[in-house]
Motif scaffolding. Sequence first.
Motif, PDB file in Angstrom:
ATOM      1  N   ALA A   1     -16.280  -2.657   0.522  1.00  0.00           N
ATOM      2  CA  ALA A   1     -14.905  -1.771   0.120  1.00  0.00           C
ATOM      3  C   ALA A   1     -14.456  -1.785  -1.331  1.00  0.00           C
ATOM      4  N   ILE A   2     -14.443  -3.240  -1.753  1.00  0.00           N
ATOM      5  CA  ILE A   2     -14.331  -3.132  -2.833  1.00  0.00           C
ATOM      6  C   ILE A   2     -14.841  -3.097  -4.150  1.00  0.00           C
ATOM      7  N   ALA A   3     -17.294  -3.104  -3.686  1.00  0.00           N
ATOM      8  CA  ALA A   3     -17.772  -3.792  -4.595  1.00  0.00           C
ATOM      9  C   ALA A   3     -18.254  -2.776  -4.740  1.00  0.00           C
TER      10      ALA A   3
ATOM     11  N   ASP B   1       0.716  -1.245  -0.023  1.00  0.00           N
ATOM     12  CA  ASP B   1       0.524  -0.271   0.342  1.00  0.00           C
ATOM     13  C   ASP B   1       0.576   1.736   0.035  1.00  0.00           C
ATOM     14  N   ARG B   2       2.458   0.818   0.049  1.00  0.00           N
ATOM     15  CA  ARG B   2       2.460   2.516  -0.004  1.00  0.00           C
ATOM     16  C   ARG B   2       3.204   3.061   1.269  1.00  0.00           C
TER      17      ARG B   2
ATOM     18  N   ALA C   1     -13.676   2.611   4.301  1.00  0.00           N
ATOM     19  CA  ALA C   1     -14.760   4.024   4.248  1.00  0.00           C
ATOM     20  C   ALA C   1     -13.707   4.954   2.929  1.00  0.00           C
ATOM     21  N   ARG C   2     -12.451   4.939   2.651  1.00  0.00           N
ATOM     22  CA  ARG C   2     -11.857   5.118   1.740  1.00  0.00           C
ATOM     23  C   ARG C   2     -11.413   4.647   0.486  1.00  0.00           C
ATOM     24  N   SER C   3     -11.690   3.427   0.595  1.00  0.00           N
ATOM     25  CA  SER C   3     -12.443   2.046  -0.494  1.00  0.00           C
ATOM     26  C   SER C   3     -13.120   2.525  -1.152  1.00  0.00           C
ATOM     27  N   THR C   4     -14.140   2.535  -0.598  1.00  0.00           N
ATOM     28  CA  THR C   4     -15.588   2.683  -0.609  1.00  0.00           C
ATOM     29  C   THR C   4     -15.531   3.949  -1.922  1.00  0.00           C
TER      30      THR C   4
ATOM     31  N   ALA D   1      -9.397  -8.625   4.915  1.00  0.00           N
ATOM     32  CA  ALA D   1      -8.374  -7.755   5.380  1.00  0.00           C
ATOM     33  C   ALA D   1      -8.308  -6.896   6.197  1.00  0.00           C
ATOM     34  N   ARG D   2      -6.376  -6.312   6.152  1.00  0.00           N
ATOM     35  CA  ARG D   2      -6.444  -5.617   7.297  1.00  0.00           C
ATOM     36  C   ARG D   2      -6.297  -3.879   6.504  1.00  0.00           C
ATOM     37  N   PRO D   3      -6.213  -2.959   6.524  1.00  0.00           N
ATOM     38  CA  PRO D   3      -5.961  -1.420   6.917  1.00  0.00           C
ATOM     39  C   PRO D   3      -5.296  -1.765   5.415  1.00  0.00           C
ATOM     40  N   GLU D   4      -3.918  -2.303   5.174  1.00  0.00           N
ATOM     41  CA  GLU D   4      -3.711  -1.976   4.056  1.00  0.00           C
ATOM     42  C   GLU D   4      -3.321  -2.759   2.946  1.00  0.00           C
ATOM     43  N   GLY D   5      -4.233  -3.561   3.258  1.00  0.00           N
ATOM     44  CA  GLY D   5      -5.591  -4.072   1.474  1.00  0.00           C
ATOM     45  C   GLY D   5      -6.227  -3.286   1.035  1.00  0.00           C
ATOM     46  N   TYR D   6      -7.398  -2.344   1.795  1.00  0.00           N
ATOM     47  CA  TYR D   6      -7.759  -1.905   1.390  1.00  0.00           C
ATOM     48  C   TYR D   6      -7.219  -0.626   0.745  1.00  0.00           C
ATOM     49  N   ARG D   7      -6.086  -0.501   1.397  1.00  0.00           N
ATOM     50  CA  ARG D   7      -5.292   0.921   1.201  1.00  0.00           C
ATOM     51  C   ARG D   7      -4.531   0.952   0.079  1.00  0.00           C
TER      52      ARG D   7
END
Length: 317
Positions: free
Chosen positions: A207-209, A89-90, A179-182, A132-138
């Motif tokens: 989040a990714i749907a 996720d950098r 939320a940011r991924s959504t 997933a953890r937060p880094e997965g969504y980031r």
Amino acid sequence: MRSYLEFEKPVADLEGQIQELRVLAERGEAVDVKEEIERLEAKAAQAMQDLYQKLTPWQKTQVARHPDRPHFVDYVGRLIEDFTPLAGDRKFAEDAAIMGGFGRFRGLSVAVLGHEKGSDTASRIEHNFGMARPEGYRKAVRLMELADRFDVPVISLIDTAGAYPGIGAEERGQAEAIARSTDACLALGVPNVAVVIGEGGSGGAIAIATANRVFMLEHAIYSVISPEGAASILWRDPAKAQDAATNMKITAQDLVKFKIVDGVIPEPVGGAHRAPEAVIDATGQAIAQALEGLKDLPREDIRRMRREKFLTLGRTL
């Protein structure tokens, strides 16, 4: 060895008898058993047909969780050419519960991301069972922003019980990352298509749907919380998960009626794990048709259509 769900026991018994007859025939310890095998095969096929014509929501939940269902890596391996996975996720770390990258889908450059549960003990631990953890969504946000920058459509494959609820994940901002991924999904100026291939659990799924077109496999489930979680909250009794599954309307057939999802992709009798290649091909066809219907639309129209789709959910005139 094929694994059976609890409600499939009658079929398991019949197929076990078939296997025993075949072994005896191979050893030369039985007279001609061809007719008996054919009779049992027909009986097993009919029994499976009868079972799957009247699955309860709880039984569909079990099918959606079947460990042999095709996973993200199976879909990518069959549908995507020249797939190049990207990691990290950098910001903090790589999260293998969400995988993603770029490749070609039927000649079209696409970004693909989704949950991977793993197929054996070692890989399930590596992928954290698709939670997933937060880094997965980031990481998902990073990939979607790259796709948007280079005008590449996004395909999402959802299969998770939910986002990982561990202390570390919460400390690193799990809710904010979801939320940011959504929001990144909603902000895309390129088409995105999502398919729930197994479990679609809570914010970890949406989040990714949050896509222009959302599909579900016939025996997938999609819900705000797992049946066990709902039962624990509502009745303080996880044993009431069957009641929760029925009352929550989590099946593809229920959700297409409520216009939560746009279509249902058929599965073979017995579930996707019995004919994975056919299911993956059918999923690919649904994705191709959805992308074809969205191509050449202005970026603002794509955003507007997506936002309107989700703003109208649950509204009645």
